[in-house]
Design an enzyme around this catalytic site. Sequence first.
Site, PDB file in Angstrom:
ATOM      1  N   THR A  78       0.876  -1.212  -0.190  1.00 21.33           N
ATOM      2  CA  THR A  78       0.015   0.144  -0.078  1.00 21.33           C
ATOM      3  C   THR A  78       0.801   1.275   0.066  1.00 21.33           C
ATOM      4  OG1 THR A  78      -1.944  -1.123   0.927  1.00 21.33           O
ATOM      5  CG2 THR A  78      -1.679   1.300   1.356  1.00 21.33           C
ATOM      6  N   THR A 100       1.366  -4.677   4.221  1.00 24.70           N
ATOM      7  CA  THR A 100       1.110  -5.179   5.568  1.00 24.70           C
ATOM      8  C   THR A 100       0.678  -6.441   5.531  1.00 24.70           C
ATOM      9  OG1 THR A 100      -1.142  -3.870   5.774  1.00 24.70           O
ATOM     10  CG2 THR A 100       0.951  -2.611   6.226  1.00 24.70           C
ATOM     11  N   ASP A 101      -0.217  -6.836   4.495  1.00 17.86           N
ATOM     12  CA  ASP A 101      -1.116  -7.930   4.855  1.00 17.86           C
ATOM     13  C   ASP A 101      -0.188  -9.370   5.265  1.00 17.86           C
ATOM     14  OD1 ASP A 101      -3.482  -6.602   4.272  1.00 17.86           O
ATOM     15  OD2 ASP A 101      -3.419  -7.368   2.387  1.00 17.86           O
ATOM     16  N   ASP A 144       1.297  -6.494  -4.280  1.00 14.61           N
ATOM     17  CA  ASP A 144       0.183  -6.597  -3.231  1.00 14.61           C
ATOM     18  C   ASP A 144       0.689  -7.774  -2.462  1.00 14.61           C
ATOM     19  OD1 ASP A 144      -2.983  -5.801  -2.591  1.00 14.61           O
ATOM     20  OD2 ASP A 144      -1.752  -7.473  -1.316  1.00 14.61           O
ATOM     21  N   SER A 145       1.221  -7.382  -1.183  1.00 14.75           N
ATOM     22  CA  SER A 145       1.801  -8.815  -0.467  1.00 14.75           C
ATOM     23  C   SER A 145       0.824  -9.950  -0.306  1.00 14.75           C
ATOM     24  CB  SER A 145       2.358  -8.304   0.984  1.00 14.75           C
ATOM     25  OG  SER A 145       1.334  -7.947   2.008  1.00 14.75           O
ATOM     26  N   SER A 146      -0.160  -9.890  -0.690  1.00 19.33           N
ATOM     27  CA  SER A 146      -1.172 -11.008  -0.580  1.00 19.33           C
ATOM     28  C   SER A 146      -0.739 -11.904  -1.463  1.00 19.33           C
ATOM     29  CB  SER A 146      -2.519 -10.649  -0.554  1.00 19.33           C
ATOM     30  OG  SER A 146      -2.813  -9.741  -1.709  1.00 19.33           O
ATOM     31  N   GLN A 164      -5.035 -20.979  19.187  1.00 12.27           N
ATOM     32  CA  GLN A 164      -6.031 -19.920  18.345  1.00 12.27           C
ATOM     33  C   GLN A 164      -5.888 -18.720  19.098  1.00 12.27           C
ATOM     34  OE1 GLN A 164      -9.764 -21.184  17.242  1.00 12.27           O
ATOM     35  NE2 GLN A 164      -8.796 -23.187  16.573  1.00 12.27           N
ATOM     36  N   CYS A 165      -5.892 -18.616  20.436  1.00  8.58           N
ATOM     37  CA  CYS A 165      -5.521 -17.406  21.322  1.00  8.58           C
ATOM     38  C   CYS A 165      -4.350 -16.670  20.802  1.00  8.58           C
ATOM     39  CB  CYS A 165      -5.654 -17.571  22.744  1.00  8.58           C
ATOM     40  SG  CYS A 165      -6.936 -18.712  23.270  1.00  8.58           S
TER      41      CYS A 165
HETATM   42  N1  ASP Z   1      -3.161  -5.553   0.407  1.00  6.14           N
HETATM   43  C1  ASP Z   1      -1.652  -4.508   0.946  1.00  6.14           C
HETATM   44  C2  ASP Z   1      -0.476  -5.301   0.745  1.00  6.14           C
HETATM   45  O1  ASP Z   1      -0.173  -6.261   1.866  1.00  6.14           O
HETATM   46  C3  ASP Z   1      -2.165  -3.955   2.329  1.00  6.14           C
HETATM   47  C4  ASP Z   1      -1.039  -2.989   2.743  1.00  6.14           C
HETATM   48  O2  ASP Z   1      -0.029  -2.902   2.260  1.00  6.14           O
HETATM   49  O3  ASP Z   1      -1.367  -2.279   3.796  1.00  6.14           O
HETATM   50  O4  ASP Z   1       0.290  -5.260   0.002  1.00  6.14           O
END
Ligand code: ASP
Length: 356
Positions: free
Chosen positions: A25, A105-106, A73-75, A294-295
Amino acid sequence: MSINSALMKATPTQERVLVIYTGGTIGMQPNTTGLIPGGNFQARMADALSRLPLVHQHALPAYDVLSYPSLIDSSAATPLTWQQIAKDIAARLATYRGFVVIHGTDTLSWSASSLAYQLQGIDRPVVLTGSMYPLETANSDALDNLHGALRFAANAELKEVAIYFSNVLLRGTRAIKQHTEAFDAFFSPSYPCIGERVGDDFIYYPSRGLGFQQRGAPRFELADYQAVSNGDVIRLTLWPGIAVWQLETLLNDSRVKGALLQLWGAGNIPNDPAIIDVIANASGEGKLLAAISQCPQGSIHMGEYAAGHGLAEAGLLSGGNMTPEAAFTKLTHLLAQPLSLDDRRQRFLTSLVGER
Ligand code: ASP
C-alpha cells in the site's frame, strides 16, 4: 532482478542503508480496479522525506533504493518471495550497514519471520515497514513509518530482523497484524517492543534485542524454498464440529510435508480419539506437525486438560507462544533443508532467533 539506476550510480559504502521496495500500500496508486503498486518509488520516497523537519532530515542515513521489477500486493507473496528478499540482503551484506524492506502489511509479519530464520545471526539491522495508506494520501502514516525504519536501520546496535510500524519496533518473529485500518496495525503479543519512537527520539532497547542475546558470526541458512513452495506446509485452525475426515483429507495428502494446527486454548482438541490417530499416522509418516493456540496471547501446554491428552505422544510439537507466522515459516524453513526428522523436530522446539 533489476537494480534501480540510482543504485548503479551510487558508490555504496558501509555507511549507507539499502531500501528494498517490494510493493504494498505504501507505494500504491489508484487504477480502475483499485489500488495497485506504483513505481518510481525512489523519487516519491525522497519527495516525502523532504517534507520532514530539517532536524530529522539531517539525522537520516544515506540510502539507495532497490526496486523489484514485479511489485506486488503482499497478499501475493509466497515462500519464494521470502527467499528472494533474504538472498538480496545476503548478497549485499558487505556493502550496507542496514536494510529497510518496504512491504505490504497483509503478509509483512510472515516475511519478517521467514527472513529471521534465513538470516540467522545477522549482525546489522533489517527493518520491514509499510503503511496503511499510500505515501501520497493526506495524513498517511507512510512518511512516519519510512522515517522510523530508516533511523532504526542505521542503528548498529540492532542486530536482527524487526518491524517498525506506528512508532514501535517489534521483533520480526513476534509480530502479527492485528488491525485492517488502524495505524498501529501490528503488535507483539508475547514479547515487548525492542525499540520505539518517543517524541523526536528513536530509542532501541538493547537488553531486549538479539544482538545482546546471541553470539558468534552470522550463520545464514539460505535454503532453496522451491522445494516447499507448492503447498507443502499447511495451516489448519480448528472449528467447532470439525470432522475427522476433514483433518484426514488434509494431513494424509502426500504433498503435505508439514502442518501447523491451531488448537483451542491451552492446546485442546475435540474429544475424539480418531483425531489423535490421524495426527499420529501423519507424524509416523515423517510429517512435521506442530501446534499453537488460536488465542493470540499465551502458550499452549498440551496435556494440561484431558482434551489435549495424547497429542504430544502422537508426535505433535508444541509451538509454545509462537505466532502463527513464526511457527509456519519455521516449519517451512526446516523442511527446506536437508535435515533428519529428529533434527527438524529438535530445532522446531529450540528458539533459533528469539521466536519463542
Ligand atoms: N494489500 C496490501 C498489501 O499487503 C495491504 C497493505 O500494504 O497495507 O500489499
